[in-house]
Design a protein around this motif. Structure first.
Motif, PDB file in Angstrom:
ATOM      1  N   GLU A 440      -5.410   5.663  16.090  1.00 53.76           N
ATOM      2  CA  GLU A 440      -4.641   5.848  14.862  1.00 53.76           C
ATOM      3  C   GLU A 440      -4.239   4.494  14.268  1.00 53.76           C
ATOM      4  O   GLU A 440      -4.238   4.312  13.044  1.00 53.76           O
ATOM      5  CB  GLU A 440      -3.396   6.700  15.129  1.00 53.76           C
ATOM      6  CG  GLU A 440      -3.673   8.143  15.524  1.00 53.76           C
ATOM      7  CD  GLU A 440      -4.224   8.977  14.381  1.00 53.76           C
ATOM      8  OE1 GLU A 440      -4.212   8.506  13.223  1.00 53.76           O
ATOM      9  OE2 GLU A 440      -4.689  10.104  14.629  1.00 53.76           O
ATOM     10  N   ALA A 444      -5.243   2.858  10.618  1.00 46.92           N
ATOM     11  CA  ALA A 444      -4.283   2.282   9.665  1.00 46.92           C
ATOM     12  C   ALA A 444      -4.621   0.833   9.318  1.00 46.92           C
ATOM     13  O   ALA A 444      -4.654   0.439   8.149  1.00 46.92           O
ATOM     14  CB  ALA A 444      -2.875   2.368  10.238  1.00 46.92           C
ATOM     15  N   THR A 447      -7.860   0.292   7.317  1.00 45.93           N
ATOM     16  CA  THR A 447      -7.948   0.990   6.041  1.00 45.93           C
ATOM     17  C   THR A 447      -7.657   0.049   4.890  1.00 45.93           C
ATOM     18  O   THR A 447      -6.637  -0.651   4.876  1.00 45.93           O
ATOM     19  CB  THR A 447      -6.935   2.166   6.014  1.00 45.93           C
ATOM     20  OG1 THR A 447      -7.259   3.061   7.063  1.00 45.93           O
ATOM     21  CG2 THR A 447      -6.999   2.895   4.682  1.00 45.93           C
ATOM     22  N   THR A 449      -6.274  -0.969   1.445  1.00 41.34           N
ATOM     23  CA  THR A 449      -5.157  -0.434   0.667  1.00 41.34           C
ATOM     24  C   THR A 449      -5.054  -1.038  -0.737  1.00 41.34           C
ATOM     25  O   THR A 449      -4.244  -0.567  -1.531  1.00 41.34           O
ATOM     26  CB  THR A 449      -3.828  -0.683   1.408  1.00 41.34           C
ATOM     27  OG1 THR A 449      -3.666  -2.093   1.615  1.00 41.34           O
ATOM     28  CG2 THR A 449      -3.803   0.057   2.746  1.00 41.34           C
ATOM     29  N   LEU A 501      -5.676   8.601   5.669  1.00 38.53           N
ATOM     30  CA  LEU A 501      -4.222   8.516   5.857  1.00 38.53           C
ATOM     31  C   LEU A 501      -3.548   9.858   5.628  1.00 38.53           C
ATOM     32  O   LEU A 501      -2.529  10.170   6.260  1.00 38.53           O
ATOM     33  CB  LEU A 501      -3.648   7.452   4.928  1.00 38.53           C
ATOM     34  CG  LEU A 501      -4.041   6.007   5.250  1.00 38.53           C
ATOM     35  CD1 LEU A 501      -3.472   5.049   4.207  1.00 38.53           C
ATOM     36  CD2 LEU A 501      -3.573   5.617   6.649  1.00 38.53           C
ATOM     37  N   GLN A 504      -3.969  11.664   8.785  1.00 39.52           N
ATOM     38  CA  GLN A 504      -3.062  11.091   9.767  1.00 39.52           C
ATOM     39  C   GLN A 504      -1.633  11.584   9.530  1.00 39.52           C
ATOM     40  O   GLN A 504      -0.920  11.930  10.485  1.00 39.52           O
ATOM     41  CB  GLN A 504      -3.122   9.566   9.698  1.00 39.52           C
ATOM     42  CG  GLN A 504      -2.407   8.870  10.841  1.00 39.52           C
ATOM     43  CD  GLN A 504      -2.554   7.365  10.761  1.00 39.52           C
ATOM     44  OE1 GLN A 504      -1.953   6.735   9.885  1.00 39.52           O
ATOM     45  NE2 GLN A 504      -3.352   6.794  11.650  1.00 39.52           N
ATOM     46  N   LEU A 534       2.499   2.393  12.742  1.00 39.01           N
ATOM     47  CA  LEU A 534       1.616   3.065  11.790  1.00 39.01           C
ATOM     48  C   LEU A 534       2.341   3.225  10.459  1.00 39.01           C
ATOM     49  O   LEU A 534       3.517   3.588  10.438  1.00 39.01           O
ATOM     50  CB  LEU A 534       1.213   4.445  12.314  1.00 39.01           C
ATOM     51  CG  LEU A 534       0.542   4.499  13.693  1.00 39.01           C
ATOM     52  CD1 LEU A 534       0.313   5.940  14.103  1.00 39.01           C
ATOM     53  CD2 LEU A 534      -0.770   3.735  13.662  1.00 39.01           C
TER      54      LEU A 534
END
Length: 744
Positions: A440, A444, A447, A449, A501, A504, A534
């Motif tokens: 996880e 994060a 990823t 953004t 996300l 998640q 996270l």
């Protein structure tokens, strides 16, 4: 009125009627000679023929022999007259269930003769009184019916009588044979667990009966044999090897219980037989549980450890396996022997440890096969595969599992959980939790953004508990996404990141935080730190109330997080008279909690429920849509059961406590309307073997509602209130809630 006879069965019915007429002639001859023993034997023959002929013609025989049955009734009523209507032994002393005798039994029982003539209460009284004559008659008489468990208790009472009176054999061959002729599976009730004291004595009778039947001429069919327990002795396996009749019979004899000496003798016997016979015997002993004794036949002595690991795996349940143990056993056997064993005893998971069945496992995962999922977690990583790749496949499978049927979604989720544990072993993590946090965190941190597309800036940020994407130009947020941005690869990449996300966040909210609040479960500092690392955890956890080791309650930044912290259940706030204050504080701060906490519905035991003791009728009488209710129950951890189970919906409620709901419906839960009944809390309840931890439909002993932990009681009632509110098919009054019956 006699129903029409289908042409398909006309010839068979005609042939069987002719046979029955011949037996009727013999009955008349025996009656005229006053030969009662012959009349008894003929009655058994005729009843057996009628049963077999009715099976042969799919229920079309008995409706077309009314004329013959009338004559048989007349003969047997004369040959075995019943003169004392108040004497049950006089009523039962007949080998033939004539209409007149059935009517007399119905009158004695006080029931309509058209109903099933159930004799269980009579049997219970006879067992208590140790009435040997009546006990024997209850088994031997063709009148009335007994439940399997009752017959087992009757035989046990007769066995106990034999232990007291050694001059009279109360539980003789005749009684045992009739009992097993009526119910070939009777041995299941006798064998237990726990086994009845009569179990060994009954097995002696059954062994001799089975031996006599398999050596009869002509050969015995499967229907005539007792099905349980298995016979005992090598002689039965030897007969199985040479059996030329129904294969069901040889398969039954082949699994006979053997002593160690008999297993060694069987091994010597099989050495000189063809490979086909060896394989048949090996398959039988697999079912019997001692096939390891035959491994030397196939040169697999060194694969015993691997064989034992495979045999220890339940066939109908997905459970965690120790990869290191399998690797050690494969190394001990050697690669060649391990492969030959797996061809002899195919096992998906053991093969997955070596990676030899990768293609098949991947196909099975796509089809949501439970054992396939567990094996998928155990596969070695492919050269172009990362741990995160496989983790995401399992998470995607878990997401699809939510769309499955009510009970299937539970078993699917359990299989995914086992697969994650297996993947943790493959990747070298100490447990599945560490694997999950690591993956996880990779999701994060890996990823994207932020991105730029020409003059436009794209940003992915959390607003509360949801990842939201914004597009701006010259610092001004846009209300819509320009087409130039929408078609750009950078935007599409951010959209994929947003979906990751969002998934998640959903897992965090429904899989973790809801459970923490519903059970007042703690988080240790290390777990809390991982969650806060996270973005989704950092966005959600501060919105909940926590209690630290010192007992202080507050938002995350208001409590001591150097020790364990516990998600607060509103019941605890109510007990401390702080619930109203915290509701006002959360509203004042305009906090949107990720799951219901301070505004969570609370339910207490009502005065009526206290008076009722261990049962609540709070939702009884409500009617709900079964399909909708089943889906809602499944989403809250409930399992649904059959209409004939003791309880039709159950779920674990903490510790060994099981919430058990009774319902009425036809067919299965979800087939149509479901009428909600009473709810109980059972302690000491069993978990159903092979059903992924599902509480059974029988459960344990009910406990008083006032002894149920208040949080567990409230959460169960919250589930049921939701079910009747959302799935209800009629308008119903509001249910008692937190304001109806506050705890003093």
């Amino acid at each position: 009125m006699e129903r029409p006879l289908p042409d398909l069965y006309a010839d068979a019915v005609g042939e069987q009627r002719e046979l029955l007429w011949r037996r009727l002639e013999r009955v008349w001859a025996a009656a005229n000679a006053g030969d009662r023993p012959a009349l008894r034997d003929l009655a058994e023959e005729i009843l057996d023929q009628i049963k077999r002929a009715d099976d042969l013609t799919i229920g079309n025989f008995e409706p077309h022999i009314g004329d013959i049955l009338t004559e048989l009734d007349a003969v047997y009523d004369v040959g075995f007259p019943a003169s004392r209507p108040d004497d049950i032994t006089d009523i039962l002393t007949t080998p033939w269930p004539s209409a007149r005798r059935k009517a007399r039994l119905a009158a004695y029982l006080g029931v309509d003769v058209r109903h099933r003539l159930q004799l269980d209460e009579l049997a219970e009284r006879a067992v208590a009184a140790a009435d040997v004559r009546l006990l024997r008659l209850l088994v031997l008489s063709p009148l009335g019916t007994l439940r399997r468990e009752t017959v087992a208790q009757v035989l046990n009472a007769l066995h106990q009588s034999d232990a007291v009176d050694t001059l009279y054999d109360a539980m003789d061959d005749a009684v045992v044979e009739r009992a097993f002729a009526n119910d070939p599976y009777l041995g299941k009730a006798i064998a237990g667990p726990p086994p009845l004291p009569c179990a060994d004595a009954v097995r002696d009778h059954v062994d001799e009966l089975t031996w006599r039947l398999v050596n009869a001429s002509p050969s015995t069919g499967w229907d005539a044999l007792p099905k349980a327990p298995a016979p005992r002795g090598l002689r039965f396996v030897q007969v199985a090897l040479s059996w030329q009749g129904d294969r069901h019979v040889s398969d039954h004899l082949g699994v006979a219980d053997l002593t160690d000496a008999e297993r060694a003798a069987l091994l010597d016997l099989l050495r000189d037989l063809p490979d086909e016979d060896r394989r048949r015997a090996f398959d039988w002993r697999l079912r019997a549980g001692d096939a390891d004794a035959l491994l030397p036949l196939f040169g697999l002595e060194g694969a015993t450890s691997l064989f034992h690991l495979i045999q220890a795996m339940p066939s109908d349940e997905v459970v965690r396996q120790d990869r290191a143990a399998f690797l050690a056993a494969i190394e001990e056997a050697g690669e060649d022997a391990a492969g030959r064993l797996l061809r002899l005893v195919p096992n998906e998971l053991a093969s997955a440890v070596t990676g030899s069945n990768r293609a098949q496992v991947l196909k099975r995962v796509k089809n949501n096969a439970l054992q396939g999922l567990a094996a998928f977690g155990m596969l070695p990583l492919a050269p172009d595969e990362t741990v995160l790749d496989r983790y995401l496949v399992l998470r995607e499978s878990a997401k699809k599992g939510l769309k499955l049927g009510p009970n299937r979604r539970h078993s699917h989720a359990a299989a995914v959980s086992v697969a994650l544990d297996h993947l943790a072993q493959v990747a070298g993590f100490p447990d599945a939790s560490r694997l999950e946090w690591d993956c996880e965190a990779r999701i994060a941190t890996g990823t994207t953004t932020e991105a730029r597309v020409g003059d436009y800036s794209i940003a992915l940020r959390f607003e509360g508990a949801e990842p939201v994407m914004t597009v701006s130009r010259a610092g001004k947020a846009l209300k819509s996404v320009p087409s130039a941005v929408r078609t750009d690869p950078a935007y599409k990449e951010l959209r994929e990141s947003q979906k990751l996300l969002q998934d998640q966040a959903r897992r965090m909210r429904t899989g973790l935080l809801e459970r923490l609040v519903a059970t007042s479960a703690p988080l240790v500092p290390d777990e809390l730190t991982r969650l806060l690392s996270l973005p989704v955890g950092a966005a959600m956890l501060p919105g909940l109330l926590w209690q630290d080791e010192a007992g202080a309650i507050g938002l995350l930044d208001q409590v001591d997080t150097s020790g364990p912290v516990t998600a607060v259940h509103p019941f605890d706030l109510h007990e401390r008279r702080e619930l109203d204050d915290w509701q006002a504080e959360i509203a004042r701060r305009r906090l949107t909690q990720p799951v219901k906490q301070v505004f969570r519905e609370l339910y207490y035991v009502t005065p009526e429920e206290r008076e009722a003791g261990d049962v609540s009728h709070r939702f009884a009488g409500r009617t709900v849509d079964g399909k909708v209710a089943g889906q809602l129950l499944a989403g809250r951890g409930w399992f649904t059961h059959g209409e004939y189970d003791s309880y039709q919906a159950t779920r674990a409620a903490g510790g060994d406590l099981i919430a058990a709901l009774r319902c009425d419906f036809r067919g299965f839960f979800g087939m149509g309307e479901v009428h909600v009944g009473e709810i109980r809390f059972l302690t000491g309840g069993r978990r159903a073997p092979g059903r992924y931890g599902a509480p059974t439909g029988s459960g344990g002993a009910p406990i008083p509602l006032v002894d149920v932990p208040p949080v567990a009681f409230s959460e169960v009632m919250r589930d049921l209130d939701l079910i009747v509110s959302v799935a209800g098919t009629e308008q119903t009054p509001s249910t008692p809630n937190q304001f109806d019956d506050p705890i003093p």
